[in-house]
Motif scaffolding. Structure first.
Motif, mmCIF file in Angstrom:
data_model
loop_
_atom_site.group_PDB
_atom_site.id
_atom_site.type_symbol
_atom_site.label_atom_id
_atom_site.label_comp_id
_atom_site.label_asym_id
_atom_site.label_seq_id
_atom_site.Cartn_x
_atom_site.Cartn_y
_atom_site.Cartn_z
ATOM 1 N N TYR A 1 21.455 0.956 27.865
ATOM 2 C CA TYR A 1 20.351 1.952 27.011
ATOM 3 C C TYR A 1 21.767 1.771 26.097
ATOM 4 O O TYR A 1 21.795 3.031 25.915
ATOM 5 C CB TYR A 1 19.669 2.857 27.562
ATOM 6 C CG TYR A 1 18.357 2.937 28.517
ATOM 7 C CD1 TYR A 1 17.517 1.760 28.223
ATOM 8 C CD2 TYR A 1 18.631 3.306 29.757
ATOM 9 C CE1 TYR A 1 16.638 1.999 29.023
ATOM 10 C CE2 TYR A 1 17.884 3.182 31.389
ATOM 11 C CZ TYR A 1 17.298 1.872 29.943
ATOM 12 O OH TYR A 1 15.592 1.923 31.595
ATOM 13 N N VAL B 1 22.666 3.960 23.170
ATOM 14 C CA VAL B 1 22.677 4.654 22.137
ATOM 15 C C VAL B 1 22.585 5.287 20.399
ATOM 16 O O VAL B 1 24.884 5.499 20.925
ATOM 17 C CB VAL B 1 22.282 6.372 22.697
ATOM 18 C CG1 VAL B 1 21.984 7.720 22.364
ATOM 19 C CG2 VAL B 1 21.662 6.031 23.865
ATOM 20 N N GLY C 1 19.045 3.942 16.304
ATOM 21 C CA GLY C 1 18.683 2.746 16.884
ATOM 22 C C GLY C 1 18.882 1.326 16.324
ATOM 23 O O GLY C 1 19.838 0.857 16.172
ATOM 24 N N TYR D 1 18.380 2.871 21.563
ATOM 25 C CA TYR D 1 18.063 4.184 21.246
ATOM 26 C C TYR D 1 18.658 5.313 20.057
ATOM 27 O O TYR D 1 19.889 5.388 20.652
ATOM 28 C CB TYR D 1 17.977 4.837 23.157
ATOM 29 C CG TYR D 1 16.474 3.691 23.822
ATOM 30 C CD1 TYR D 1 15.110 4.340 23.816
ATOM 31 C CD2 TYR D 1 17.318 2.786 24.063
ATOM 32 C CE1 TYR D 1 14.875 3.768 24.167
ATOM 33 C CE2 TYR D 1 16.064 1.978 24.724
ATOM 34 C CZ TYR D 1 14.687 2.127 25.166
ATOM 35 O OH TYR D 1 14.188 1.601 25.799
ATOM 36 N N LYS D 2 17.965 6.300 19.706
ATOM 37 C CA LYS D 2 18.453 7.569 18.732
ATOM 38 C C LYS D 2 19.108 7.966 19.754
ATOM 39 O O LYS D 2 19.913 8.976 19.111
ATOM 40 C CB LYS D 2 17.144 7.493 18.333
ATOM 41 C CG LYS D 2 17.073 6.577 17.318
ATOM 42 C CD LYS D 2 16.103 6.615 15.280
ATOM 43 C CE LYS D 2 15.539 5.821 14.848
ATOM 44 N NZ LYS D 2 15.125 6.087 13.867
ATOM 45 N N SER D 3 18.788 8.622 20.570
ATOM 46 C CA SER D 3 18.748 9.898 21.544
ATOM 47 C C SER D 3 18.568 9.419 22.705
ATOM 48 O O SER D 3 18.065 8.905 23.124
ATOM 49 C CB SER D 3 18.441 11.309 21.363
ATOM 50 O OG SER D 3 17.646 11.687 21.783
ATOM 51 N N ARG E 1 17.702 11.373 24.540
ATOM 52 C CA ARG E 1 16.094 11.673 24.852
ATOM 53 C C ARG E 1 14.586 10.995 24.565
ATOM 54 O O ARG E 1 14.064 11.212 25.909
ATOM 55 C CB ARG E 1 15.767 12.970 24.263
ATOM 56 C CG ARG E 1 16.750 14.474 24.718
ATOM 57 C CD ARG E 1 16.790 15.555 23.909
ATOM 58 N NE ARG E 1 16.565 17.289 23.933
ATOM 59 C CZ ARG E 1 16.428 18.077 25.326
ATOM 60 N NH1 ARG E 1 15.568 17.673 25.404
ATOM 61 N NH2 ARG E 1 17.212 18.938 25.000
ATOM 62 N N GLU E 2 15.117 9.501 24.213
ATOM 63 C CA GLU E 2 14.301 8.662 24.460
ATOM 64 C C GLU E 2 14.485 7.828 24.699
ATOM 65 O O GLU E 2 13.426 7.283 25.202
ATOM 66 C CB GLU E 2 14.398 8.098 22.601
ATOM 67 C CG GLU E 2 14.040 10.008 21.442
ATOM 68 C CD GLU E 2 14.419 8.550 20.303
ATOM 69 O OE1 GLU E 2 14.467 7.629 19.866
ATOM 70 O OE2 GLU E 2 14.543 9.189 19.138
ATOM 71 N N PRO F 1 14.067 5.485 28.872
ATOM 72 C CA PRO F 1 13.090 6.173 29.052
ATOM 73 C C PRO F 1 13.601 6.116 31.025
ATOM 74 O O PRO F 1 14.704 5.204 31.345
ATOM 75 C CB PRO F 1 12.294 4.659 29.765
ATOM 76 C CG PRO F 1 13.079 3.959 28.981
ATOM 77 C CD PRO F 1 14.198 4.452 27.955
ATOM 78 N N ASP G 1 21.191 16.757 26.348
ATOM 79 C CA ASP G 1 20.051 16.003 26.429
ATOM 80 C C ASP G 1 20.028 15.258 27.831
ATOM 81 O O ASP G 1 19.606 15.325 28.662
ATOM 82 C CB ASP G 1 20.310 14.738 25.344
ATOM 83 C CG ASP G 1 19.937 15.324 24.190
ATOM 84 O OD1 ASP G 1 19.136 16.793 23.491
ATOM 85 O OD2 ASP G 1 20.708 14.888 23.059
ATOM 86 N N GLN H 1 17.228 14.971 30.706
ATOM 87 C CA GLN H 1 16.689 13.497 31.458
ATOM 88 C C GLN H 1 17.302 13.772 32.856
ATOM 89 O O GLN H 1 16.472 12.543 32.976
ATOM 90 C CB GLN H 1 17.916 12.213 30.539
ATOM 91 C CG GLN H 1 16.721 11.982 29.015
ATOM 92 C CD GLN H 1 15.632 11.280 29.681
ATOM 93 O OE1 GLN H 1 15.461 11.390 30.071
ATOM 94 N NE2 GLN H 1 15.624 9.905 28.510
#
Lengths: 472, 472
Positions: free
Chosen positions: B51, B53, B57, B66-68, B70-71, B73, B94, B98
């Motif tokens: 991922y 980050v 994005g 992903y923007k953070s 937290r986003e 999956p 964050d 997660q």
């Protein structure tokens, strides 16, 4: 070919023969003596006549060959002998008849063979030479490389000369030192391989080098001293005038017994040699690599004014170990003043870096030549810093990186020149062709500026410690 | 990609994340974190999801960004952080949210910055991690290379693994050791760059390596011990099971103050470290180059049964100095029996040679592979000889020489295999592309046979002395 500056020393004639014969060349152009002795003299444009000698005569390397020394037209000053030992007394008798002044003898198996018959044969050869007033270099040697006179034992060596002299009991070391040194940027006054030293020996050559105006540094690989007191005097005379660096072979029992079979040398006790080094103030290197690294520093760099070193580059671990290694080698890593640290902080990005000395910055600085050169200039402005060691991570540069390295090298060279301090560059090992090309290009810029380049930090530090021991 | 052999150690999970996020990658494909962290994971075929980050994005290195954190999956096991330090506490919060298990932090400027605010920020980050049960590697590190798990910090590193582990407080050294080692023939179980060691430290990793069945040798670059007693126990546990070799940075005052700014390490007194080495029986190397040379010998060669060395090659001076250097390094150069010398005399041409050990022969032997291999076999038949060091003059081979080197290498390898003794090969420095190619081809034949190759005699002898210290 311009003539060498004449040395008033009585051995100066060794380097100025009017003509040379090579005995043992072959009709096969790849013959050992052809490639090792005759062709190098042709390629280095020896100015006098060259006489190939082979029992069958003919034409060898494009030159008329003579069936024996006696058939060579006089005057014949110098003869190189590369034939089986049994034939050497006959050739020496011929040399005596021809009024030859020096014989350089590749042939081995005399005193070095360790058997009585070899020793006796050597004595016989020597006594013929002595009664005829012929001086002998060797036996068991490759002789003389003196580019200013067109003398050479390797066609690949440069034809231009310089200030480094190397005398060696090992022929391979004479070859290696000249060839590798030349590739790294050294230029030579004289390289002399003298093997068994049956006649001319280490003291003769060192005394000559002491008084040779062409020689600015005298290096040697010596296995045994024929006369310790005389060698000590010669080394002392040389080291009063120029840096002298010696590798002594045979400091262990196993090494000493090998020296005995290699060049029939008596290696002598370690205590004796320690005293000799102490008294003569000659420097001692441990290996040919160590010697080469030191000679490069001596001959390219101007002498540092003290033991203080600034270490500048990217890599915290490398900075830490460099500081440790400098300290072990008797060098100082002075902490920079707080004012200077503050100024450096304005240049060096903060994270993961240090400005106290070692000055350690982020790898990205390699792409910012201006910051790099500012850092060098600022570090050199400390009165406690006498030499700069700059280390860069060579890594695995691709084609695209060549420009980066060029810009970086220019920045380092400019900064080094501007600050007027001796500077050494550590590049890391080049183990692939593009990295080799980068190192070659770095050397092309750094060598003329007087900044030697090394593969490892350890090499640079050992070399600097030899220099500092000599001057500080 | 086959899964690594599982180690029962509680830290095994570090090497088997199910998924990885890289924070700090850029839309610029040449961004530092892209090239240093994300792309290597893609290239080493990390089997789980990756991922990127980035606050904007988009698509990065062909992957949805992903923007953070937290986003991303869930489950998210491992996060690599390469962003300015001020943003790290937010990212760590964050990660806690997660359920992240490990964070590898490249970001520097915490305790290593030497200022109070950096130290406080580091403490804040660590306390967030601790309350969430997140283990931290770093900060100020490049993290983990574990080819068996598809973890990597450099796209050029091999995807196949091996038995060598290296832990390093220096990220550059981790990179250099893995890359240079791989080119010289090493393969790795784990290379771990752990920087400031704010959470997981040298003792944790060494204890892990002690019990790791994939690791057959543990090497380390350590600047400071967080807990000397614990490190001593971990080193002791490891060196009971496998060779352990450490480079200690910061053994001088200047090195120690640099270690403090590099990784905020307290270098500790030399006396303390001497005791630690003595008690744990871990070996000590002086530089990264020394460590690399030694690790190569440990991992390629079978252990020698004693301190006896036969030195075989062409070059009298080189033989003499090799014998001296072996003696200084605590190795023996046993003189061969008279019977064996007589047998060798039947093989080695007489002039300018020696058969007592070192066995020194004329350069022409390089062109007679059969004589060369007979010489190796005969020398190895002495009961006092436990390791063979074979040196060849690489010189400047042209194209025509490639066949000669191939035949010679085959002869050396065959003889080495036949005699069943560990063998090291010294090639001389390769400073031109054809010589590099010859060395590469020598390595391709010698490495699989268990015969490491070195540029200089000094390197081979220092490496062997580490091996002998460990086993004999």
């Amino acid at each position: 070919m311009t003539a060498a500056v004449r040395n008033p020393h009585p051995l100066e004639f060794l380097f100025h023969p009017r003509s040379i014969a090579v005995v043992g060349v072959s009709s096969n152009p790849d013959g050992f003596a052809n490639l090792s002795f005759l062709q190098p003299l042709i390629d280095s444009r020896f100015p006098g006549p060259l006489y190939p000698v082979n029992p069958h005569g003919g034409v060898i390397c494009g030159l008329k060959a003579y069936k024996s020394i006696r058939e060579v037209p006089p005057p014949l000053d110098h003869v190189i002998v590369s034939i089986p030992k049994a034939f050497v007394p006959g050739v020496m008798t011929d040399c005596a008849a021809q009024g030859v002044r020096t014989v350089s003898m590749f042939t081995a198996g005399f005193a070095d063979s360790g058997d009585e018959s070899g020793r006796e044969l050597g004595q016989q050869v020597l006594s013929i030479a002595r009664s005829a007033g012929i001086r002998v270099i060797g036996p068991n040697c490759v002789g003389i490389y003196c580019p200013a006179s067109g003398l050479s034992f390797n066609s690949a060596l440069p034809r231009d000369g310089g200030g480094v002299a190397f005398i060696s009991q090992s022929g391979r070391y004479a070859q290696e030192f000249a060839a590798t040194g030349a590739r790294r940027g050294l230029r030579f006054s004289k390289v002399i391989s003298y093997g068994n030293a049956s006649d001319l020996n280490e003291s003769d050559f060192m005394d000559y080098l002491a008084h040779d105006p062409e020689t600015r540094l005298a290096a040697a690989y010596i296995e045994g001293a024929r006369d310790g007191r005389r060698l000590c005097e010669a080394l002392g005379a040389a080291s009063q005038r120029k840096p002298v660096l010696i590798v002594k072979g045979g400091s262990s029992p196993a090494g000493a017994r090998t020296a005995a079979t290699h060049t029939s040398s008596l290696a002598g006790s370690e205590a004796l040699w320690d005293a000799l080094f102490l008294q003569s103030r000659a420097g001692r290197a441990e290996s040919l690599e160590d010697l080469m690294d030191a000679v490069l520093a001596f001959s390219l760099m101007k002498p540092p004014q003290g033991r203080g070193v600034a270490i500048i580059g990217g890599g915290g671990g490398a900075s830490v170990l460099a500081a440790d290694a400098c300290t072990r080698a008797g060098l100082n890593i002075p902490e920079l003043s707080l004012e200077l640290q503050a100024k450096l902080r304005g240049t060096v990005p903060e994270a993961g870096t240090s400005v106290r000395n070692p000055v350690d910055f982020a790898p990205g600085m390699l792409f910012q030549p201006r910051l790099f050169s500012d850092t060098i200039r600022l570090s050199a402005s400390s009165p406690d810093v006498h030499t700069l060691i700059v280390h860069v991570v060579l890594g695995i540069p691709g084609r695209a990186d060549a420009d980066m390295w060029e810009a970086l090298t220019d920045a380092i060279v400019d900064a080094g020149k501007a600050c007027g301090r001796p500077l050494m560059l550590v590049t890391g090992d080049a183990d692939n062709p593009p990295a080799l090309e980068v190192v070659a290009s770095i050397r092309r810029k750094c060598n003329p500026a007087g900044f030697p380049a090394y593969a490892t930090m350890g090499q640079a530090i050992r070399a600097l410690s030899h220099v500092v021991k000599c001057y500080c």
